[in-house]
Structure formats: structure tokens, C-alpha cells
Design a protein around this motif. Sequence first.
Motif, PDB file in Angstrom:
ATOM      1  N   PRO A   1       0.831  -1.214   0.000  1.00 52.99           N
ATOM      2  CA  PRO A   1       0.000   0.000   0.000  1.00 52.99           C
ATOM      3  C   PRO A   1       0.866   1.266   0.000  1.00 52.99           C
ATOM      4  O   PRO A   1       1.025   1.923   1.006  1.00 52.99           O
ATOM      5  CB  PRO A   1      -0.806  -0.128   1.298  1.00 52.99           C
ATOM      6  N   GLN A   2       1.458   1.569  -1.147  1.00 50.39           N
ATOM      7  CA  GLN A   2       2.299   2.751  -1.256  1.00 50.39           C
ATOM      8  C   GLN A   2       2.173   3.313  -2.659  1.00 50.39           C
ATOM      9  O   GLN A   2       1.821   2.600  -3.588  1.00 50.39           O
ATOM     10  CB  GLN A   2       3.748   2.410  -0.957  1.00 50.39           C
ATOM     11  N   PRO A   3       2.460   4.596  -2.812  1.00 48.78           N
ATOM     12  CA  PRO A   3       2.416   5.167  -4.158  1.00 48.78           C
ATOM     13  C   PRO A   3       3.573   4.624  -4.996  1.00 48.78           C
ATOM     14  O   PRO A   3       4.478   3.973  -4.476  1.00 48.78           O
ATOM     15  CB  PRO A   3       2.573   6.665  -3.898  1.00 48.78           C
ATOM     16  N   LEU A   4       3.521   4.897  -6.280  1.00 53.64           N
ATOM     17  CA  LEU A   4       4.617   4.487  -7.153  1.00 53.64           C
ATOM     18  C   LEU A   4       5.934   4.990  -6.594  1.00 53.64           C
ATOM     19  O   LEU A   4       6.016   6.099  -6.059  1.00 53.64           O
ATOM     20  CB  LEU A   4       4.409   5.060  -8.558  1.00 53.64           C
ATOM     21  N   LEU A   5       6.953   4.169  -6.739  1.00 54.65           N
ATOM     22  CA  LEU A   5       8.279   4.483  -6.233  1.00 54.65           C
ATOM     23  C   LEU A   5       8.749   5.834  -6.761  1.00 54.65           C
ATOM     24  O   LEU A   5       8.773   6.060  -7.959  1.00 54.65           O
ATOM     25  CB  LEU A   5       9.242   3.373  -6.661  1.00 54.65           C
ATOM     26  N   GLY A   6       9.073   6.726  -5.840  1.00 55.50           N
ATOM     27  CA  GLY A   6       9.589   8.042  -6.207  1.00 55.50           C
ATOM     28  C   GLY A   6       8.536   9.136  -6.272  1.00 55.50           C
ATOM     29  O   GLY A   6       8.870  10.309  -6.381  1.00 55.50           O
ATOM     30  N   MET A   7       7.254   8.770  -6.200  1.00 56.23           N
ATOM     31  CA  MET A   7       6.205   9.779  -6.372  1.00 56.23           C
ATOM     32  C   MET A   7       6.106  10.754  -5.200  1.00 56.23           C
ATOM     33  O   MET A   7       5.591  11.844  -5.363  1.00 56.23           O
ATOM     34  CB  MET A   7       4.848   9.121  -6.621  1.00 56.23           C
ATOM     35  N   ARG A   8       6.586  10.382  -4.035  1.00 50.63           N
ATOM     36  CA  ARG A   8       6.541  11.295  -2.883  1.00 50.63           C
ATOM     37  C   ARG A   8       7.745  12.226  -2.847  1.00 50.63           C
ATOM     38  O   ARG A   8       7.805  13.140  -2.043  1.00 50.63           O
ATOM     39  CB  ARG A   8       6.488  10.503  -1.580  1.00 50.63           C
ATOM     40  N   ALA A   9       8.709  11.969  -3.711  1.00 47.81           N
ATOM     41  CA  ALA A   9       9.927  12.772  -3.724  1.00 47.81           C
ATOM     42  C   ALA A   9       9.627  14.160  -4.280  1.00 47.81           C
ATOM     43  O   ALA A   9       8.743  14.334  -5.114  1.00 47.81           O
ATOM     44  CB  ALA A   9      10.994  12.092  -4.582  1.00 47.81           C
ATOM     45  N   PRO A  10      10.372  15.163  -3.795  1.00 49.57           N
ATOM     46  CA  PRO A  10      10.173  16.500  -4.337  1.00 49.57           C
ATOM     47  C   PRO A  10      10.589  16.554  -5.805  1.00 49.57           C
ATOM     48  O   PRO A  10      11.526  15.882  -6.218  1.00 49.57           O
ATOM     49  CB  PRO A  10      11.091  17.380  -3.476  1.00 49.57           C
ATOM     50  N   GLY A  11       9.845  17.330  -6.594  1.00 52.46           N
ATOM     51  CA  GLY A  11      10.164  17.481  -8.016  1.00 52.46           C
ATOM     52  C   GLY A  11       9.026  18.179  -8.726  1.00 52.46           C
ATOM     53  O   GLY A  11       7.937  18.367  -8.189  1.00 52.46           O
ATOM     54  N   SER A  12       9.272  18.553  -9.960  1.00 49.76           N
ATOM     55  CA  SER A  12       8.279  19.281 -10.746  1.00 49.76           C
ATOM     56  C   SER A  12       7.139  18.354 -11.175  1.00 49.76           C
ATOM     57  O   SER A  12       7.281  17.122 -11.169  1.00 49.76           O
ATOM     58  CB  SER A  12       8.943  19.883 -11.988  1.00 49.76           C
ATOM     59  N   GLN A  13       6.055  18.967 -11.577  1.00 47.71           N
ATOM     60  CA  GLN A  13       4.911  18.206 -12.095  1.00 47.71           C
ATOM     61  C   GLN A  13       5.330  17.410 -13.327  1.00 47.71           C
ATOM     62  O   GLN A  13       4.950  16.250 -13.486  1.00 47.71           O
ATOM     63  CB  GLN A  13       3.752  19.160 -12.436  1.00 47.71           C
ATOM     64  N   ALA A  14       6.151  18.010 -14.182  1.00 50.20           N
ATOM     65  CA  ALA A  14       6.618  17.325 -15.391  1.00 50.20           C
ATOM     66  C   ALA A  14       7.443  16.080 -15.026  1.00 50.20           C
ATOM     67  O   ALA A  14       7.302  15.028 -15.654  1.00 50.20           O
ATOM     68  CB  ALA A  14       7.442  18.268 -16.253  1.00 50.20           C
ATOM     69  N   ALA A  15       8.281  16.192 -14.005  1.00 54.59           N
ATOM     70  CA  ALA A  15       9.099  15.053 -13.585  1.00 54.59           C
ATOM     71  C   ALA A  15       8.222  13.937 -13.039  1.00 54.59           C
ATOM     72  O   ALA A  15       8.452  12.756 -13.321  1.00 54.59           O
ATOM     73  CB  ALA A  15      10.130  15.489 -12.549  1.00 54.59           C
ATOM     74  N   HIS A  16       7.201  14.290 -12.269  1.00 55.04           N
ATOM     75  CA  HIS A  16       6.295  13.279 -11.733  1.00 55.04           C
ATOM     76  C   HIS A  16       5.476  12.621 -12.849  1.00 55.04           C
ATOM     77  O   HIS A  16       5.214  11.418 -12.804  1.00 55.04           O
ATOM     78  CB  HIS A  16       5.388  13.882 -10.656  1.00 55.04           C
ATOM     79  N   THR A  17       5.088  13.399 -13.850  1.00 54.41           N
ATOM     80  CA  THR A  17       4.372  12.838 -15.001  1.00 54.41           C
ATOM     81  C   THR A  17       5.276  11.864 -15.753  1.00 54.41           C
ATOM     82  O   THR A  17       4.853  10.774 -16.134  1.00 54.41           O
ATOM     83  CB  THR A  17       3.881  13.964 -15.936  1.00 54.41           C
ATOM     84  N   ALA A  18       6.527  12.260 -15.955  1.00 53.17           N
ATOM     85  CA  ALA A  18       7.498  11.379 -16.621  1.00 53.17           C
ATOM     86  C   ALA A  18       7.703  10.103 -15.815  1.00 53.17           C
ATOM     87  O   ALA A  18       7.818   9.013 -16.386  1.00 53.17           O
ATOM     88  CB  ALA A  18       8.818  12.115 -16.824  1.00 53.17           C
ATOM     89  N   LEU A  19       7.729  10.219 -14.508  1.00 54.99           N
ATOM     90  CA  LEU A  19       7.916   9.049 -13.649  1.00 54.99           C
ATOM     91  C   LEU A  19       6.731   8.099 -13.750  1.00 54.99           C
ATOM     92  O   LEU A  19       6.907   6.883 -13.855  1.00 54.99           O
ATOM     93  CB  LEU A  19       8.144   9.488 -12.202  1.00 54.99           C
ATOM     94  N   ARG A  20       5.521   8.631 -13.738  1.00 57.05           N
ATOM     95  CA  ARG A  20       4.328   7.778 -13.890  1.00 57.05           C
ATOM     96  C   ARG A  20       4.374   7.041 -15.236  1.00 57.05           C
ATOM     97  O   ARG A  20       4.084   5.849 -15.310  1.00 57.05           O
ATOM     98  CB  ARG A  20       3.047   8.603 -13.780  1.00 57.05           C
ATOM     99  N   ALA A  21       4.752   7.748 -16.282  1.00 58.09           N
ATOM    100  CA  ALA A  21       4.840   7.132 -17.615  1.00 58.09           C
ATOM    101  C   ALA A  21       5.923   6.051 -17.641  1.00 58.09           C
ATOM    102  O   ALA A  21       5.737   4.982 -18.241  1.00 58.09           O
ATOM    103  CB  ALA A  21       5.119   8.196 -18.673  1.00 58.09           C
ATOM    104  N   ALA A  22       7.046   6.322 -16.996  1.00 59.32           N
ATOM    105  CA  ALA A  22       8.134   5.345 -16.961  1.00 59.32           C
ATOM    106  C   ALA A  22       7.715   4.090 -16.197  1.00 59.32           C
ATOM    107  O   ALA A  22       8.013   2.963 -16.616  1.00 59.32           O
ATOM    108  CB  ALA A  22       9.381   5.965 -16.341  1.00 59.32           C
ATOM    109  N   HIS A  23       7.023   4.262 -15.062  1.00 54.40           N
ATOM    110  CA  HIS A  23       6.522   3.106 -14.309  1.00 54.40           C
ATOM    111  C   HIS A  23       5.578   2.275 -15.184  1.00 54.40           C
ATOM    112  O   HIS A  23       5.672   1.041 -15.213  1.00 54.40           O
ATOM    113  CB  HIS A  23       5.778   3.559 -13.045  1.00 54.40           C
ATOM    114  N   ALA A  24       4.674   2.944 -15.889  1.00 56.09           N
ATOM    115  CA  ALA A  24       3.718   2.237 -16.749  1.00 56.09           C
ATOM    116  C   ALA A  24       4.440   1.492 -17.870  1.00 56.09           C
ATOM    117  O   ALA A  24       4.104   0.335 -18.173  1.00 56.09           O
ATOM    118  CB  ALA A  24       2.707   3.223 -17.332  1.00 56.09           C
ATOM    119  N   ALA A  25       5.441   2.116 -18.472  1.00 53.76           N
ATOM    120  CA  ALA A  25       6.208   1.467 -19.543  1.00 53.76           C
ATOM    121  C   ALA A  25       6.958   0.252 -19.001  1.00 53.76           C
ATOM    122  O   ALA A  25       7.009  -0.800 -19.650  1.00 53.76           O
ATOM    123  CB  ALA A  25       7.181   2.457 -20.177  1.00 53.76           C
TER     124      ALA A  25
END
Length: 165
Positions: free
Chosen positions: A71-95
Motif C-alpha cells: 500500500p504505497q504510491p509508485l516508487l519516487g512519487m513522494r519525492a520533491p520534483g516538478s509536475q513534469a518530472a512526476h508525469t514522466a515518472l508515472r509514464a516510466a513506471h507504466a512502460a
Amino acid sequence: MLGLHRFNEADAGAAEEALLACCGSHRWALRLTAHRPYPDIESLLAAASEASYDLRPADLAEALADESWMPQPLLGMRAPGSQAAHTALRAAHAAYEARFGHVFVVCLEGVEPEEMLDTVLTSIRTRLANDLDEERLVAADELRRIALMRLAHLVARHSAEAGAR
């Protein structure tokens, strides 16, 4: 050592349950439970590492599937960073999940919070270039490192709880 003593003295079911919180492979947990008692934490961690290296593909798949239920968010999603970086991270996890069929795992012990997002994103992007066999080995090693970290924290936490009484 009190936490290790508690682990060594726990009934087999409780010990296995505690170990499954560290690594979701039943074979791994049963092996460590069966070899108790451990004389010291280093011996326990060495046995855990050895058991990790002996995971069969089905055991690894079981452990990786267990990671996806955490029960945790995608790895790295709680880390500080821009919205664009978090969007890229979500896409990378999905890929990654689409390519390899399981969640991305990486041990982040020692990574500073402000470096976490970049570390995870770089690692996913690098590992997406792996073939299936190569990635299975990398994921297994990352899972081993995570399990050892969790196990060390588990034993330390039990020591702290026992000391607080």
C-alpha cells in the motif's frame, strides 16, 4: 540482539509472517525460518542474502507480485520534483510494467529525498533497455537488497520495542 532473540524464539508461523513483510517469497521465508536460531544479525542477513540468490523464477515472480500489493504510491512519487518530472515518472513506471509484467523495484537506501525522483527515473529508463533475462537478474538483486534492508530494520525495531518495555 533482543530483536534477534525474539525472532529466533517466535513460533514458525509468526517468524514466517514477519519475513514475508521483508520479501514476499514463501520459499525464502520458510528457508530462513527453518534455519533458526541465528547467532547474530550478520548471520541472519547472510542467510537471507544466500536464500535470495537461490530464488527460482517462480519465487521471484511471487515476491515481485507481492511488491505490487504494497500500500504505497509508485516508487519516487513522494519525492520533491516538478509536475513534469512526476508525469514522466508515472509514464516510466507504466512502460516498465508493460514491458516486464511486474512493478519496478530498486533499493533506495542512502538516497537523499531530493535525489530520489531523479534516481528512480534514471534507473527505470536505464533498465527499460534490458532484455527479460537481464532485467530478471537486476530486479532479483534489487529485491534482495530491499529484503535485507527491511530485515535489518525489522530486527532493530523489535530490539527497540523490547528495550522500551
